[in-house]
Design an enzyme around this catalytic site. Sequence first.
Site, PDB file in Angstrom:
ATOM      1  N   ASP A  29       0.863  -1.188   0.000  1.00 34.65           N
ATOM      2  CA  ASP A  29       0.000   0.000   0.000  1.00 34.65           C
ATOM      3  C   ASP A  29       0.895   1.232   0.000  1.00 34.65           C
ATOM      4  O   ASP A  29       1.860   1.292   0.764  1.00 34.65           O
ATOM      5  CB  ASP A  29      -0.912   0.006   1.245  1.00 34.65           C
TER       6      ASP A  29
ATOM      7  N   LYS B 283       0.334   3.098   5.701  1.00 34.44           N
ATOM      8  CA  LYS B 283      -0.532   2.022   6.195  1.00 34.44           C
ATOM      9  C   LYS B 283       0.192   0.682   6.240  1.00 34.44           C
ATOM     10  O   LYS B 283       0.014  -0.101   7.176  1.00 34.44           O
ATOM     11  CB  LYS B 283      -1.760   1.889   5.284  1.00 34.44           C
TER      12      LYS B 283
ATOM     13  N   LEU C 281       1.715   0.404  -7.383  1.00 38.05           N
ATOM     14  CA  LEU C 281       1.813  -0.837  -8.144  1.00 38.05           C
ATOM     15  C   LEU C 281       2.372  -0.569  -9.526  1.00 38.05           C
ATOM     16  O   LEU C 281       1.954   0.370 -10.202  1.00 38.05           O
ATOM     17  CB  LEU C 281       0.428  -1.461  -8.294  1.00 38.05           C
TER      18      LEU C 281
ATOM     19  N   ASN D  99     -10.494   0.565  -6.774  1.00 39.59           N
ATOM     20  CA  ASN D  99     -10.772   1.206  -8.070  1.00 39.59           C
ATOM     21  C   ASN D  99     -10.536   0.242  -9.224  1.00 39.59           C
ATOM     22  O   ASN D  99      -9.743  -0.696  -9.133  1.00 39.59           O
ATOM     23  CB  ASN D  99      -9.939   2.483  -8.241  1.00 39.59           C
TER      24      ASN D  99
ATOM     25  N   CYS E 169     -15.747   5.400  -2.544  1.00 38.30           N
ATOM     26  CA  CYS E 169     -16.098   5.404  -1.112  1.00 38.30           C
ATOM     27  C   CYS E 169     -16.449   6.800  -0.625  1.00 38.30           C
ATOM     28  O   CYS E 169     -17.354   6.982   0.176  1.00 38.30           O
ATOM     29  CB  CYS E 169     -14.883   4.997  -0.299  1.00 38.30           C
TER      30      CYS E 169
END
Length: 243
Positions: A57, A81, A105, A126, A183
Amino acid sequence: MTDAARYARQIVMPAIGEAGQRLIGDSRVVIIGLGGLGNPAATYLAGAGVGTLELVDHDAVALSNLHRQFLFRDTDLGRPKAEVATERLTDYNPDIDVRAHVTRLDESVFDALLPGAAAVLDCTDNFPTRFAINAACARHRVPLILGAAIGVQGQLGIFRHDLPSAGCYRCLFDETGEAAEACEDAGVLGPVVGMIGAWQAFETLRLLIEDGEAGSRWLHFAPETRTIRAHEIPPDPACPIHA
Ligand SMILES: [Zn+2]
């Protein structure tokens, strides 16, 4: 396995036993996204004794995460995180190896982490990222357990990229399809992402002990009406992933 007593309540289950626990302990699992899905998924897999967890992350803990991302505290705000989750999960189960990857990524990340992995959990939020993860799992033939939750709806995909004739995420959704609700706009409830993340962990454990079905599955979960719809996903001949 260094501490059989830690896992006694799952080893006693006939489907797991000591052989299953060894499979779990020898496995390396990649979890992409340490948000509302990744928190419960990673926690249950750490508790179950998955030998190596790779946590990926690039994001930092924000105040609006805390109502559903229980590994994080107010004192973690602004910290990566993946790093915080690695600390908490190592504390939770010192038997296992938890590794933090604070990175966006790209192909080099997939190429470094996917070969030899027992499963990849897509806990992101997403569509472009989901398509990229699906393609990478297909290339490396690693099973993919995808979770999604928005509002009070949840979805779960089990994509057996390790098998020759199982459908994939791209078989189900076209990359030119509608944009996902975010979200931030639709909202999300902690227990709903919690259920889906826990379910991702459950399906992962089934894979690790070789108890999964020999095909891909898609599930839609509506907690408000307490309904679950599930169907198998055969490979779509028009899907470019299988070309
Ligand atoms: Zn496909």
